[in-house]
Scaffold this active site. Structure first.
Site, PDB file in Angstrom:
ATOM      1  N   SER A  29      43.952  37.213  44.646  1.00  0.00           N
ATOM      2  CA  SER A  29      44.442  38.234  45.577  1.00  0.00           C
ATOM      3  C   SER A  29      44.821  39.508  44.830  1.00  0.00           C
ATOM      4  CB  SER A  29      45.690  37.718  46.296  1.00  0.00           C
ATOM      5  OG  SER A  29      46.691  37.426  45.333  1.00  0.00           O
ATOM      6  N   CYS A  92      43.576  31.420  42.033  1.00  0.00           N
ATOM      7  CA  CYS A  92      44.686  31.679  42.959  1.00  0.00           C
ATOM      8  C   CYS A  92      45.055  30.364  43.644  1.00  0.00           C
ATOM      9  CB  CYS A  92      44.227  32.706  43.995  1.00  0.00           C
ATOM     10  SG  CYS A  92      45.446  33.013  45.284  1.00  0.00           S
ATOM     11  N   CYS A 206      51.522  29.728  40.648  1.00  0.00           N
ATOM     12  CA  CYS A 206      50.905  30.985  41.082  1.00  0.00           C
ATOM     13  C   CYS A 206      50.394  31.653  39.808  1.00  0.00           C
ATOM     14  CB  CYS A 206      51.919  31.862  41.796  1.00  0.00           C
ATOM     15  SG  CYS A 206      51.349  33.552  42.091  1.00  0.00           S
TER      16      CYS A 206
HETATM   17  N1  DGL Z   1      48.010  34.666  42.432  1.00  0.00           N
HETATM   18  C1  DGL Z   1      48.157  33.971  43.656  1.00  0.00           C
HETATM   19  C2  DGL Z   1      48.389  32.477  43.441  1.00  0.00           C
HETATM   20  O1  DGL Z   1      48.038  31.922  42.427  1.00  0.00           O
HETATM   21  C3  DGL Z   1      49.038  34.448  44.767  1.00  0.00           C
HETATM   22  C4  DGL Z   1      49.670  35.752  44.910  1.00  0.00           C
HETATM   23  C5  DGL Z   1      49.754  36.214  46.367  1.00  0.00           C
HETATM   24  O2  DGL Z   1      50.723  35.910  47.072  1.00  0.00           O
HETATM   25  O3  DGL Z   1      48.802  36.863  46.774  1.00  0.00           O
HETATM   26  O4  DGL Z   1      48.902  31.822  44.308  1.00  0.00           O
END
Ligand code: DGL
Length: 291
Positions: A29, A92, A206
Site C-alpha cells: 500500500s 503487505c 506490518c
Molecule cells: N504495509 C502494510 C502491511 O504490511 C499496511 C499498511 C497500511 O495500512 O496500508 O500490513
C-alpha cells in the site's frame, strides 16, 4: 465466477526467461514493502524489480475488506498485464491476509504473500506470551486467527491493531521527524505482564514497522524479540523461482546492501516522492516510472 488468466509456460518463454534475471512485482500500500525488498535484494541480487506503492489508496489498514479485495483485484490485473512478472510478492500483511486466495484463483503465476510471523514467535517465546503488532485490518482477519489456532494454540497471543504506526513509518521514510511519544503509545499494548510472566516476543505484522525498529527498541517497556518475516519471504521467493523456469542467483553470504541491478518504482497516486524518499529509493536502485 471470475476468469483465471494464464501466463506463458512454453519452452520458448522459459528460454527467454533464462536470459535475464527473475522479474518480480513487489506490491504494498505504501513504502513499507521496501523492508521485504531489502531482503529480496540481499538474496536475489540479479532480480529485475518493479515496486508498486499503492499510495493513492493508503492506508489499507482502515479499508472495508470487500472493498479492498475488489480494489486490489482490479489493480493487480492491470499491473500484471503491464509488468509481466514471473512472481508477484504481496509485501503487505493487510492485503495478503485478505486477497491472496482471490489473486491465486485468478492468475496462474506464483504469488508470495506476507503474513504475521506467528509460528516463529510461538517457537521463540519462553514466557508463553507473544504479541502481534499489525494494522487494525490484519488483526481482525480470519487468516490471522487461523494462524493463531494452528501455530500458537498453547501460547497467549495479544493482538494489537495500531491505527497510526503505518502512517508514522511513512512520515519517517519521507524525511519528516516522528515523535517518541506517538510511537510509544502505539506499541505499549504489546507489553503484557501476567504474574511473573511478561511478553517476550512481538511479531512485526506490518511491513512498514521494521523501519521503526530502532524507535521500538528504545521505547520498549522491556526487551523483547522483534520478529520480522522479511528474510523468510525472500527465501520463499527464491524457492518458487525455479518453478517459473527462471534461474535464481541465491546469495548465502552478506553483502546485500548493493543497489539492485535494475528496478523501478510506481506510485499509484502519480505523485513524485519527496527528496528524502527519492534518495532512499535510489539506494534501492529504483527509478521512478509511470503506471
Ligand atoms: N504495509 C502494510 C502491511 O504490511 C499496511 C499498511 C497500511 O495500512 O496500508 O500490513
Amino acid at each position: 465466477m471470475s476468469a483465471r488468466l494464464e501466463t506463458p509456460t512454453s519452452a520458448k518463454s522459459t528460454a527467454v526467461l533464462a536470459s535475464r534475471g527473475a522479474r518480480l512485482l513487489v506490491f504494498d500500500s505504501g513504502i513499507g514493502g521496501l523492508s521485504v525488498l531489502a531482503e529480496i535484494n540481499r538474496q536475489l541480487p540479479s532480480a529485475e524489480v518493479t515496486y508498486v506503492a499503492d499510495d493513492a489508496a493508503f492506508p489499507y489498514g482502515a479499508w472495508d475488506g470487500a472493498a479492498l479485495t475488489a480494489h486490489i483485484d482490479r489493480l493487480m490485473a492491470d499491473l500484471i498485464a503491464t509488468v509481466s512478472p514471473d512472481v508477484v510478492v504481496i509485501a503487505c500483511n493487510t492485503a495478503s491476509t485478505l486477497v491472496l486466495p482471490t489473486l491465486r484463483a485468478r492468475h496462474s503465476l506464483p504469488f508470495v504473500g506476507t503474513v504475521p510471523a506467528i509460528k516463529p514467535a510461538a517457537k521463540v517465546t519462553k514466557s508463553g506470551l507473544i504479541s502481534v503488532l499489525a494494522t487494525p485490518g490484519t488483526v481482525e482477519r480470519d487468516y490471522t486467527h487461523a494462524l493463531i489456532d494452528r501455530f500458537a494454540a498453547d501460547v497467549e497471543v495479544t493482538l494489537v491493531g495500531s491505527p497510526r504506526l503505518a502512517e508514522i513509518a511513512e512520515r519517517h521514510l519521507r524525511g519528516t521527524p516522528v515523535g517518541g511519544a506517538e510511537i510509544a503509545a502505539e506499541i505499549a499494548p504489546c507489553f503484557v505482564e501476567t504474574g511473573a510472566r511478561r511478553t517476550d516476543a512481538v511479531v512485526l505484522g506490518c511491513t512498514h514497522y521494521p523501519f521503526l525498529l530502532p524507535h521500538f527498541r528504545r521505547l520498549a517497556l522491556w526487551p523483547v524479540t522483534w520478529i520480522d518475516p522479511a528474510p523468510a519471504i525472500a527465501r520463499r521467493v527464491a524457492a518458487v523461482l525455479p518453478a517459473s523456469g527462471v534461474p535464481s542467483k541465491l546469495c548465502d553470504g552478506p553483502g546485500g546492501d548493493a543497489a539492485l541491478v535494475s528496478g523501478k518504482v510506481i506510485f499509484t497516486s502519480g505523485h513524485a516522492p519527496p527528496p528524502a524518499l527519492a534518495r532512499l529509493l535510489e539506494r534501492f536502485g529504483l527509478a521512478p516510472a509511470a503506471l
